[in-house]
Design a protein around this motif. Structure first.
Motif, PDB file in Angstrom:
ATOM      1  N   ALA A  73       0.843  -1.187   0.000  1.00  0.00           N
ATOM      2  CA  ALA A  73       0.000   0.000   0.000  1.00  0.00           C
ATOM      3  C   ALA A  73       0.885   1.245   0.000  1.00  0.00           C
ATOM      4  O   ALA A  73       1.928   1.264   0.657  1.00  0.00           O
ATOM      5  CB  ALA A  73      -0.921   0.015   1.214  1.00  0.00           C
ATOM      6  N   TYR A  74       0.456   2.242  -0.756  1.00  0.00           N
ATOM      7  CA  TYR A  74       1.175   3.511  -0.848  1.00  0.00           C
ATOM      8  C   TYR A  74       0.174   4.645  -0.707  1.00  0.00           C
ATOM      9  O   TYR A  74      -0.872   4.620  -1.351  1.00  0.00           O
ATOM     10  CB  TYR A  74       1.905   3.636  -2.190  1.00  0.00           C
ATOM     11  N   THR A  75       0.493   5.619   0.133  1.00  0.00           N
ATOM     12  CA  THR A  75      -0.401   6.742   0.371  1.00  0.00           C
ATOM     13  C   THR A  75       0.294   8.041   0.013  1.00  0.00           C
ATOM     14  O   THR A  75       1.455   8.254   0.373  1.00  0.00           O
ATOM     15  CB  THR A  75      -0.833   6.792   1.849  1.00  0.00           C
ATOM     16  N   THR A  76      -0.446   8.901  -0.706  1.00  0.00           N
ATOM     17  CA  THR A  76       0.040  10.239  -1.016  1.00  0.00           C
ATOM     18  C   THR A  76      -1.149  11.130  -1.335  1.00  0.00           C
ATOM     19  O   THR A  76      -2.093  10.693  -1.986  1.00  0.00           O
ATOM     20  CB  THR A  76       1.054  10.233  -2.184  1.00  0.00           C
ATOM     21  N   GLY A  77      -1.107  12.358  -0.862  1.00  0.00           N
ATOM     22  CA  GLY A  77      -2.120  13.347  -1.221  1.00  0.00           C
ATOM     23  C   GLY A  77      -3.560  12.933  -1.011  1.00  0.00           C
ATOM     24  O   GLY A  77      -4.403  13.212  -1.843  1.00  0.00           O
ATOM     25  N   GLY A  78      -3.876  12.241   0.068  1.00  0.00           N
ATOM     26  CA  GLY A  78      -5.256  11.858   0.341  1.00  0.00           C
ATOM     27  C   GLY A  78      -5.739  10.630  -0.397  1.00  0.00           C
ATOM     28  O   GLY A  78      -6.924  10.303  -0.348  1.00  0.00           O
ATOM     29  N   GLU A  79      -4.854   9.940  -1.106  1.00  0.00           N
ATOM     30  CA  GLU A  79      -5.222   8.705  -1.793  1.00  0.00           C
ATOM     31  C   GLU A  79      -4.283   7.583  -1.365  1.00  0.00           C
ATOM     32  O   GLU A  79      -3.116   7.818  -1.079  1.00  0.00           O
ATOM     33  CB  GLU A  79      -5.151   8.856  -3.312  1.00  0.00           C
ATOM     34  N   THR A  80      -4.835   6.386  -1.343  1.00  0.00           N
ATOM     35  CA  THR A  80      -4.037   5.203  -1.031  1.00  0.00           C
ATOM     36  C   THR A  80      -4.238   4.186  -2.147  1.00  0.00           C
ATOM     37  O   THR A  80      -5.381   3.877  -2.506  1.00  0.00           O
ATOM     38  CB  THR A  80      -4.454   4.588   0.319  1.00  0.00           C
ATOM     39  N   ALA A  81      -3.143   3.684  -2.700  1.00  0.00           N
ATOM     40  CA  ALA A  81      -3.188   2.637  -3.718  1.00  0.00           C
ATOM     41  C   ALA A  81      -2.728   1.333  -3.067  1.00  0.00           C
ATOM     42  O   ALA A  81      -1.713   1.306  -2.371  1.00  0.00           O
ATOM     43  CB  ALA A  81      -2.279   2.984  -4.896  1.00  0.00           C
ATOM     44  N   VAL A  82      -3.504   0.270  -3.292  1.00  0.00           N
ATOM     45  CA  VAL A  82      -3.210  -1.023  -2.677  1.00  0.00           C
ATOM     46  C   VAL A  82      -3.160  -2.091  -3.764  1.00  0.00           C
ATOM     47  O   VAL A  82      -4.120  -2.259  -4.523  1.00  0.00           O
ATOM     48  CB  VAL A  82      -4.287  -1.402  -1.637  1.00  0.00           C
ATOM     49  N   SER A  83      -2.049  -2.814  -3.851  1.00  0.00           N
ATOM     50  CA  SER A  83      -2.008  -3.980  -4.732  1.00  0.00           C
ATOM     51  C   SER A  83      -2.493  -5.174  -3.909  1.00  0.00           C
ATOM     52  O   SER A  83      -2.232  -5.264  -2.709  1.00  0.00           O
ATOM     53  CB  SER A  83      -0.609  -4.221  -5.281  1.00  0.00           C
ATOM     54  N   TRP A  84      -3.228  -6.077  -4.563  1.00  0.00           N
ATOM     55  CA  TRP A  84      -3.844  -7.181  -3.831  1.00  0.00           C
ATOM     56  C   TRP A  84      -3.945  -8.430  -4.696  1.00  0.00           C
ATOM     57  O   TRP A  84      -3.846  -8.381  -5.905  1.00  0.00           O
ATOM     58  CB  TRP A  84      -5.237  -6.780  -3.327  1.00  0.00           C
ATOM     59  N   ARG A  85      -4.161  -9.543  -4.026  1.00  0.00           N
ATOM     60  CA  ARG A  85      -4.477 -10.832  -4.656  1.00  0.00           C
ATOM     61  C   ARG A  85      -5.672 -11.399  -3.914  1.00  0.00           C
ATOM     62  O   ARG A  85      -5.808 -11.196  -2.709  1.00  0.00           O
ATOM     63  CB  ARG A  85      -3.310 -11.810  -4.554  1.00  0.00           C
ATOM     64  N   GLY A  86      -6.515 -12.115  -4.631  1.00  0.00           N
ATOM     65  CA  GLY A  86      -7.683 -12.688  -3.981  1.00  0.00           C
ATOM     66  C   GLY A  86      -8.061 -14.025  -4.576  1.00  0.00           C
ATOM     67  O   GLY A  86      -7.720 -14.331  -5.728  1.00  0.00           O
ATOM     68  N   ALA A  87      -8.740 -14.819  -3.791  1.00  0.00           N
ATOM     69  CA  ALA A  87      -9.240 -16.123  -4.242  1.00  0.00           C
ATOM     70  C   ALA A  87     -10.608 -16.331  -3.611  1.00  0.00           C
ATOM     71  O   ALA A  87     -10.780 -16.115  -2.411  1.00  0.00           O
ATOM     72  CB  ALA A  87      -8.284 -17.231  -3.828  1.00  0.00           C
ATOM     73  N   VAL A  88     -11.566 -16.720  -4.439  1.00  0.00           N
ATOM     74  CA  VAL A  88     -12.923 -17.002  -3.973  1.00  0.00           C
ATOM     75  C   VAL A  88     -13.443 -18.242  -4.687  1.00  0.00           C
ATOM     76  O   VAL A  88     -12.852 -18.709  -5.656  1.00  0.00           O
ATOM     77  CB  VAL A  88     -13.889 -15.814  -4.233  1.00  0.00           C
ATOM     78  N   VAL A  89     -14.557 -18.745  -4.210  1.00  0.00           N
ATOM     79  CA  VAL A  89     -15.265 -19.835  -4.877  1.00  0.00           C
ATOM     80  C   VAL A  89     -16.679 -19.333  -5.125  1.00  0.00           C
ATOM     81  O   VAL A  89     -17.344 -18.848  -4.206  1.00  0.00           O
ATOM     82  CB  VAL A  89     -15.272 -21.114  -4.011  1.00  0.00           C
ATOM     83  N   VAL A 128     -11.996 -18.906  -8.340  1.00  0.00           N
ATOM     84  CA  VAL A 128     -11.628 -17.698  -9.074  1.00  0.00           C
ATOM     85  C   VAL A 128     -10.453 -17.050  -8.354  1.00  0.00           C
ATOM     86  O   VAL A 128     -10.520 -16.784  -7.150  1.00  0.00           O
ATOM     87  CB  VAL A 128     -12.806 -16.699  -9.151  1.00  0.00           C
ATOM     88  N   ASN A 129      -9.361 -16.833  -9.089  1.00  0.00           N
ATOM     89  CA  ASN A 129      -8.186 -16.138  -8.559  1.00  0.00           C
ATOM     90  C   ASN A 129      -8.034 -14.834  -9.312  1.00  0.00           C
ATOM     91  O   ASN A 129      -8.189 -14.801 -10.528  1.00  0.00           O
ATOM     92  CB  ASN A 129      -6.932 -16.993  -8.731  1.00  0.00           C
ATOM     93  N   ALA A 130      -7.719 -13.783  -8.588  1.00  0.00           N
ATOM     94  CA  ALA A 130      -7.584 -12.474  -9.219  1.00  0.00           C
ATOM     95  C   ALA A 130      -6.494 -11.681  -8.510  1.00  0.00           C
ATOM     96  O   ALA A 130      -6.145 -11.956  -7.363  1.00  0.00           O
ATOM     97  CB  ALA A 130      -8.898 -11.711  -9.160  1.00  0.00           C
ATOM     98  N   ALA A 131      -5.971 -10.701  -9.222  1.00  0.00           N
ATOM     99  CA  ALA A 131      -5.004  -9.765  -8.655  1.00  0.00           C
ATOM    100  C   ALA A 131      -5.312  -8.408  -9.256  1.00  0.00           C
ATOM    101  O   ALA A 131      -5.837  -8.308 -10.363  1.00  0.00           O
ATOM    102  CB  ALA A 131      -3.579 -10.187  -8.999  1.00  0.00           C
ATOM    103  N   GLY A 132      -5.005  -7.355  -8.527  1.00  0.00           N
ATOM    104  CA  GLY A 132      -5.273  -6.029  -9.048  1.00  0.00           C
ATOM    105  C   GLY A 132      -4.757  -4.940  -8.146  1.00  0.00           C
ATOM    106  O   GLY A 132      -3.991  -5.184  -7.212  1.00  0.00           O
ATOM    107  N   ILE A 133      -5.211  -3.743  -8.444  1.00  0.00           N
ATOM    108  CA  ILE A 133      -4.845  -2.562  -7.667  1.00  0.00           C
ATOM    109  C   ILE A 133      -6.130  -1.787  -7.393  1.00  0.00           C
ATOM    110  O   ILE A 133      -6.955  -1.605  -8.282  1.00  0.00           O
ATOM    111  CB  ILE A 133      -3.855  -1.677  -8.433  1.00  0.00           C
ATOM    112  N   SER A 134      -6.287  -1.354  -6.163  1.00  0.00           N
ATOM    113  CA  SER A 134      -7.407  -0.501  -5.788  1.00  0.00           C
ATOM    114  C   SER A 134      -6.851   0.832  -5.328  1.00  0.00           C
ATOM    115  O   SER A 134      -5.832   0.881  -4.637  1.00  0.00           O
ATOM    116  CB  SER A 134      -8.225  -1.136  -4.659  1.00  0.00           C
ATOM    117  N   VAL A 135      -7.522   1.910  -5.733  1.00  0.00           N
ATOM    118  CA  VAL A 135      -7.124   3.252  -5.321  1.00  0.00           C
ATOM    119  C   VAL A 135      -8.277   3.845  -4.521  1.00  0.00           C
ATOM    120  O   VAL A 135      -9.411   3.885  -5.002  1.00  0.00           O
ATOM    121  CB  VAL A 135      -6.791   4.140  -6.534  1.00  0.00           C
ATOM    122  N   PHE A 136      -7.969   4.271  -3.317  1.00  0.00           N
ATOM    123  CA  PHE A 136      -8.971   4.832  -2.420  1.00  0.00           C
ATOM    124  C   PHE A 136      -8.686   6.308  -2.184  1.00  0.00           C
ATOM    125  O   PHE A 136      -7.552   6.671  -1.869  1.00  0.00           O
ATOM    126  CB  PHE A 136      -8.947   4.112  -1.066  1.00  0.00           C
TER     127      PHE A 136
END
Length: 66
Positions: free
Chosen positions: A6-22, A29-37
């Protein structure tokens, strides 16, 4: 979903992630991505943007074409 970095700057946080669900049909289902908050003045999430490969996710979940 597991956050990787996770990286935070100027009121935003970007998070790289991996996930697995059924899915409810039992498809893994396996996925990876980036979320920006974007955070508000209280530190709460005011906006979220998610980036991941939707096509790969859909194929794994067998949602392609629906």
């Amino acid at each position: 979903i597991t956050p990787i970095e996770a990286y935070t700057t100027g009121g935003e946080t970007a998070v790289s992630w991996r996930g697995a669900v059924v899915t409810t049909d039992g498809n893994p289902v396996n996925a990876a991505g980036i979320s920006v908050f974007r955070l508000d003045e209280d530190g709460l999430i005011a906006e979220a943007r998610l980036y991941f490969h939707h096509g790969d996710f859909s194929v794994q979940a067998q949602l392609a074409g629906q």
